[in-house]
Design an enzyme around this catalytic site. Structure first.
Site, PDB file in Angstrom:
ATOM      1  CE  LYS A   1      52.946 130.674  86.957  1.00 33.94           C
ATOM      2  NZ  LYS A   1      52.072 131.769  87.460  1.00 33.94           N
TER       3      LYS A   1
ATOM      4  NE  ARG B   1      54.143 131.940  81.045  1.00 31.68           N
ATOM      5  CZ  ARG B   1      54.373 132.600  82.171  1.00 31.68           C
ATOM      6  NH1 ARG B   1      53.713 133.692  82.457  1.00 31.68           N
ATOM      7  NH2 ARG B   1      55.258 132.187  83.026  1.00 31.68           N
TER       8      ARG B   1
ATOM      9  NE  ARG C   1      56.071 138.441  92.615  1.00 29.78           N
ATOM     10  CZ  ARG C   1      55.436 137.734  91.686  1.00 29.78           C
ATOM     11  NH1 ARG C   1      55.475 136.412  91.735  1.00 29.78           N
ATOM     12  NH2 ARG C   1      54.776 138.339  90.731  1.00 29.78           N
TER      13      ARG C   1
ATOM     14  NE  ARG D   1      57.933 139.067  88.653  1.00 31.68           N
ATOM     15  CZ  ARG D   1      57.296 137.948  88.337  1.00 31.68           C
ATOM     16  NH1 ARG D   1      57.558 136.847  89.018  1.00 31.68           N
ATOM     17  NH2 ARG D   1      56.429 137.918  87.358  1.00 31.68           N
TER      18      ARG D   1
ATOM     19  NE  ARG E   1      52.783 139.392  85.550  1.00 33.15           N
ATOM     20  CZ  ARG E   1      53.192 139.456  86.813  1.00 33.15           C
ATOM     21  NH1 ARG E   1      53.333 140.623  87.413  1.00 33.15           N
ATOM     22  NH2 ARG E   1      53.455 138.352  87.473  1.00 33.15           N
TER      23      ARG E   1
END
Ligand code: G5P
Ligand code: MG
Length: 235
Positions: free
Chosen positions: A20, A98, A138, A171, A182
């Site tokens: 996203k 969401r 990431r 993160r 998640r």
């Protein structure tokens, strides 16, 4: 650079790691759109140590969703400082709404300027094996939300943001156990939004599948132009 001819009010939906943020960065650049990412806003609150940040931090680090009332307050105050969220403009939302509750709030008085409603809800469909690999690699630049991946789009200088040279971080919620939670939250709370928006109007929801963000972006770009038209501007 080009601009859209008709207002595109876009929401990107998809599981964590589906791209996203990556698609948002590319769309904002390609079509010169304004947009917000709810995850980026929360991470800035955490970095700045605000009251919201302190509240959100432990929730995010457990892979749970921040409660709807807090989320609406956060997004409403962010949008209050921006003037683009009107029905006549094009804009893009990454990560909000969401839950069904948030979707109803977006249509309600609390976020009144947005009431013309979303007219393009994009569902990103990416296989789970591809996602797990991405998350392990990431890195983010929290102040801007700029995204990197050690194999896919590494920074020019290791560990540093390309634009500011500031340090990149991992993160906390990219830990594998938190990530599984998640994914579970996505299936339980966010995926049902696809049905919610399908019931709002024919053609609002558009699903796009691919193993890579390059494959998805090519299709997304074509679909945006098909739906909203573009005017190419001289630079
Ligand atoms: P976030 O920040 O919204 P998620 O979990 O929804 O977090 P996430 O993890 O940010 O989604 P993404 O944006 O879908 O994933 O994916 P991305 O960052 O673009 O891509 C992932 C990585 O893969 C990046 O490193 C990228 O460079 C790389 N990549 C992209 N494409 C490719 C590719 O093709 N190949 C490869 N190899 N790599 C690629 O929300 C975080 C938390 O905040 C709270 C919740 O607690 C949430 O868990 N929150 C909310 N809570 C309640 N309501 C809301 N509205 C909330 N919004 C946030
Ligand atoms: Mg993201």
């Amino acid at each position: 650079m080009s601009r859209l001819l008709r207002p595109a009010r876009v929401l990107l939906l998809g599981p964590p790691g589906s791209g996203k943020g990556t698609q948002t960065e590319r769309l904002l650049k390609r079509f010169d759109l304004p947009g917000i990412s709810s995850g980026d806003i929360l991470r800035r609150h955490i970095k700045e140590g605000t009251e919201i940040g302190m509240l959100a931090s432990s929730i995010i680090n457990q892979g749970r969703l921040v409660p709807d009332d807090i989320m609406t307050e956060v997004v409403a105050s962010e949008l209050g400082r921006r003037h683009w969220l009107t029905p006549a403009n094009s804009w893009l939302l990454d990560g909000f709404p969401r839950t069904r509750g948030q979707a109803e709030m977006l249509d309600s008085r609390e976020l009144a300027p947005a009431r013309a409603g979303l007219n393009f809800v994009v569902e990103l469909v990416v296989p789970e094996h591809a996602i797990l690999d991405r998350i392990a690699n990431r890195l983010v630049h929290v102040p801007s939300g700029r995204l990197y991946n050690l194999t896919y789009n590494p920074p020019k200088v290791a560990g540093r943001d390309d634009v500011t040279g500031e340090p990149l971080t991992r993160r906390a919620d990219d830990d594998p156990a938190v990530f599984r939670k998640r994914l579970h939250e996505y299936r339980a709370s966010t995926q049902p939004l696809v049905e919610f928006y399908k019931n709002k109007g024919a053609g609002v929801v558009w699903s796009v599948a691919g193993e890579t963000s390059d494959v998805i972006f090519a299709q997304l770009e074509t679909e945006v132009v098909r739906r909203f038209g573009e005017r190419v501007e001289e630079t």
